[in-house]
Design an enzyme around this catalytic site. Structure first.
Site, PDB file in Angstrom:
ATOM      1  N   HIS A 205       4.786  39.445  41.037  1.00 19.51           N
ATOM      2  CA  HIS A 205       3.408  39.681  40.577  1.00 19.51           C
ATOM      3  C   HIS A 205       2.506  39.618  41.805  1.00 19.51           C
ATOM      4  O   HIS A 205       2.304  38.542  42.370  1.00 19.51           O
ATOM      5  CB  HIS A 205       3.085  38.574  39.556  1.00 19.51           C
ATOM      6  CG  HIS A 205       1.686  38.524  39.051  1.00 19.51           C
ATOM      7  ND1 HIS A 205       1.365  38.810  37.739  1.00 19.51           N
ATOM      8  CD2 HIS A 205       0.514  38.187  39.637  1.00 19.51           C
ATOM      9  CE1 HIS A 205       0.064  38.647  37.555  1.00 19.51           C
ATOM     10  NE2 HIS A 205      -0.485  38.267  38.701  1.00 19.51           N
ATOM     11  N   CYS A 238      -7.617  35.668  38.991  1.00 18.71           N
ATOM     12  CA  CYS A 238      -7.792  34.404  38.280  1.00 18.71           C
ATOM     13  C   CYS A 238      -9.192  33.871  38.571  1.00 18.71           C
ATOM     14  O   CYS A 238      -9.540  33.637  39.733  1.00 18.71           O
ATOM     15  CB  CYS A 238      -6.741  33.396  38.755  1.00 18.71           C
ATOM     16  SG  CYS A 238      -7.003  31.744  38.080  1.00 18.71           S
TER      17      CYS A 238
HETATM   18  N1  COA Z   1      -6.039  27.526  23.000  1.00 19.62           N
HETATM   19  C1  COA Z   1      -7.246  27.290  22.455  1.00 19.62           C
HETATM   20  N2  COA Z   1      -7.947  26.199  22.660  1.00 19.62           N
HETATM   21  C2  COA Z   1      -7.396  25.258  23.433  1.00 19.62           C
HETATM   22  C3  COA Z   1      -6.160  25.427  24.023  1.00 19.62           C
HETATM   23  C4  COA Z   1      -5.468  26.619  23.786  1.00 19.62           C
HETATM   24  N3  COA Z   1      -4.286  26.882  24.341  1.00 19.62           N
HETATM   25  N4  COA Z   1      -5.871  24.343  24.751  1.00 19.62           N
HETATM   26  C5  COA Z   1      -6.924  23.503  24.620  1.00 19.62           C
HETATM   27  N5  COA Z   1      -7.831  24.068  23.824  1.00 19.62           N
HETATM   28  C6  COA Z   1      -9.125  23.531  23.436  1.00 19.62           C
HETATM   29  C7  COA Z   1      -9.033  22.169  22.811  1.00 19.62           C
HETATM   30  O1  COA Z   1      -8.825  22.306  21.435  1.00 19.62           O
HETATM   31  C8  COA Z   1     -10.380  21.602  23.130  1.00 19.62           C
HETATM   32  O2  COA Z   1     -11.344  22.157  22.294  1.00 19.62           O
HETATM   33  P1  COA Z   1     -12.695  21.379  21.914  1.00 19.62           P
HETATM   34  O3  COA Z   1     -13.444  21.171  23.208  1.00 19.62           O
HETATM   35  O4  COA Z   1     -13.391  22.307  20.994  1.00 19.62           O
HETATM   36  O5  COA Z   1     -12.242  20.093  21.328  1.00 19.62           O
HETATM   37  C9  COA Z   1     -10.665  22.149  24.512  1.00 19.62           C
HETATM   38  O6  COA Z   1      -9.873  23.339  24.617  1.00 19.62           O
HETATM   39  C10 COA Z   1     -10.315  21.197  25.611  1.00 19.62           C
HETATM   40  O7  COA Z   1      -8.988  20.751  25.418  1.00 19.62           O
HETATM   41  P2  COA Z   1      -8.176  19.953  26.517  1.00 19.62           P
HETATM   42  O8  COA Z   1      -6.805  19.702  26.031  1.00 19.62           O
HETATM   43  O9  COA Z   1      -9.003  18.782  26.961  1.00 19.62           O
HETATM   44  O10 COA Z   1      -8.057  21.019  27.630  1.00 19.62           O
HETATM   45  P3  COA Z   1      -8.791  21.133  29.020  1.00 19.62           P
HETATM   46  O11 COA Z   1     -10.261  21.225  28.842  1.00 19.62           O
HETATM   47  O12 COA Z   1      -8.220  20.121  29.932  1.00 19.62           O
HETATM   48  O13 COA Z   1      -8.248  22.594  29.431  1.00 19.62           O
HETATM   49  C11 COA Z   1      -6.561  24.278  29.344  1.00 19.62           C
HETATM   50  C12 COA Z   1      -6.860  22.822  29.609  1.00 19.62           C
HETATM   51  C13 COA Z   1      -5.172  24.548  29.897  1.00 19.62           C
HETATM   52  C14 COA Z   1      -6.605  24.522  27.861  1.00 19.62           C
HETATM   53  C15 COA Z   1      -7.623  25.155  30.002  1.00 19.62           C
HETATM   54  O14 COA Z   1      -7.823  24.729  31.320  1.00 19.62           O
HETATM   55  C16 COA Z   1      -7.225  26.617  29.987  1.00 19.62           C
HETATM   56  O15 COA Z   1      -7.173  27.245  28.944  1.00 19.62           O
HETATM   57  N6  COA Z   1      -6.956  27.173  31.179  1.00 19.62           N
HETATM   58  C17 COA Z   1      -6.500  28.526  31.292  1.00 19.62           C
HETATM   59  C18 COA Z   1      -7.153  29.182  32.454  1.00 19.62           C
HETATM   60  C19 COA Z   1      -6.643  30.584  32.622  1.00 19.62           C
HETATM   61  O16 COA Z   1      -6.285  31.271  31.687  1.00 19.62           O
HETATM   62  N7  COA Z   1      -6.651  31.037  33.874  1.00 19.62           N
HETATM   63  C20 COA Z   1      -6.273  32.347  34.231  1.00 19.62           C
HETATM   64  C21 COA Z   1      -4.850  32.664  34.037  1.00 19.62           C
HETATM   65  S1  COA Z   1      -3.782  32.008  35.276  1.00 19.62           S
HETATM   66 ZN    ZN Z   2      -2.444  37.535  38.694  1.00 18.11          ZN
END
Ligand code: COA
Ligand code: ZN
Length: 328
Positions: A205, A238
């Site tokens: 990738h 990202c």
């Molecule tokens: N889908 C939907 N909602 C999610 C979720 C998921 N997979 N994982 C966590 N959440 C929600 C929780 O329900 C919570 O919701 P609330 O604030 O309404 O209660 C909130 O997100 C925070 O949850 P938490 O477990 O504390 O997660 P976080 O804030 O530490 O975030 C991730 C962790 C992984 C969920 C978040 O950082 C994320 O989605 N990152 C992805 C980033 C991305 O896609 N980057 C580009 C691609 S590489």
């Molecule tokens: Zn990428």
């Protein structure tokens, strides 16, 4: 003629769209995905089941997965960062779960808000939950370097790969999240990764952030890799990796591989027609080049005066000055 098969995974509606500032309507996403489904891809990464707060663009993941047309032979995969994402993905009948974590501690903290060990533990729980019912791929972000930490040792990348291989995943994707890979490094990486993971599907990738994207595809394919991710138009990046920009353009990579004689399984003309819709969909120019230039087989008419001379048979083909002196 080399007719080896290439398996291409289109990530435009996931990696491509996640960095776009303006929300792309669900109807537009579904129409684009349906058009992509007819182009011959092995796989399409439809969306992400991540937090909608982290990536608001993909907050319609369930609806998109529910509405797309599933073409037999195409795998519809989704990005999953944790257990909640896995549950949503299974509910949406994804053909594959693409788990994600970074091999860089700093990028993992920035992107997924947890240390790598915590990500690994969560993803290992996901693999156990899935229990072989749906294939699992793991995308390792920053495998060729981190924009904040710098070099990531090759052994470190392989070590994370080994931990996932031991869990029984089907495939690993080595991601160059911010376009830091260079071809010599890629050659070494693919050699070692294929030795270490002979039974896994290995995907590369690349991002074209520094113009090395297709050179890295070439190094990979010459090193034996047959699976690639790419994003139509060259969109992507990202939002939690500073300086990230577009993936390799799928149509440019596929056009190159097709021209080299690989069997891409793709209808390149149909693909280019879809690629030409991308500026309209995102509202700005996109980096992909072949959609602008046309295929190498699309020739231009000569200027009128040259045509007239050719038709009159008046043109003796004079030897070029370079002839007899070798290539210049
Ligand atoms: N889908 C939907 N909602 C999610 C979720 C998921 N997979 N994982 C966590 N959440 C929600 C929780 O329900 C919570 O919701 P609330 O604030 O309404 O209660 C909130 O997100 C925070 O949850 P938490 O477990 O504390 O997660 P976080 O804030 O530490 O975030 C991730 C962790 C992984 C969920 C978040 O950082 C994320 O989605 N990152 C992805 C980033 C991305 O896609 N980057 C580009 C691609 S590489
Ligand atoms: Zn990428």
């Amino acid at each position: 003629m080399n007719a080896e098969r290439i398996f291409f995974n289109e990530v435009a509606t996931r990696d491509g769209f996640q960095i776009e500032p303006l929300f792309i309507p669900t109807d537009t996403k579904v129409a684009l995905l349906d058009a992509l489904s007819d182009c011959g891809y092995a796989k399409i990464e439809v969306t992400s089941f991540v937090s909608p707060k982290a990536i608001p663009m993909l907050r319609d993941a369930e609806e998109v997965m529910g509405r797309i047309r599933r073409v037999p032979g195409v795998e519809y995969t989704v990005l999953v960062p944790n257990m909640r994402g896995a549950e949503r993905a299974l509910e949406s009948r994804a053909d594959e779960l693409n788990l994600v974590m970074s091999v860089s501690e700093t990028h993992n903290l920035a992107n997924l808000r947890m240390p790598r060990e915590k990500s690994f533990a969560a993803l290992a729980d996901v693999v156990r939950l899935v229990n072989g019912r749906t294939p699992v791929n793991v995308s390792l972000s920053c495998s060729f370097g981190c924009p904040m930490e710098g070099d990531v040792p090759l052994e470190e990348v392989l070590r994370w790969g080994e931990r996932f291989a031991a869990l029984g995943v089907r495939g690993l994707t080595l991601c160059d999240t911010t376009g830091m890979a260079q071809p010599a490094q890629v050659t070494r990486m693919v050699e070692l990764a294929q030795q270490r993971f002979p039974a896994l599907q290995l995907t590369l990738h690349f991002h074209n952030t520094r113009g090395m994207g297709l050179a890295n595809v070439l190094a990979s394919v010459q090193g034996g890799i047959r699976r690639f991710d790419g994003s139509l138009g060259g969109l992507g990046g990202c939002p939690y990796a500073p300086g990230a920009s577009g993936n390799i353009s799928s149509e440019d990579a596929l056009h190159m591989l097709d021209a080299m004689g690989y069997d891409t399984g793709m209808d390149i003309d149909k693909l280019l027609a879809v690629a030409r819709q991308m500026p309209g969909i995102v509202g700005h120019e996109v980096p992909g080049q072949v959609a602008k230039a046309g295929r190498i087989t699309e020739l231009h008419a000569p200027p009128a005066e040259v045509s007239a001379l050719l038709q009159a048979g008046a043109l003796e083909l004079a030897p070029s000055p370079a002839q007899g002196r070798g290539l210049v």
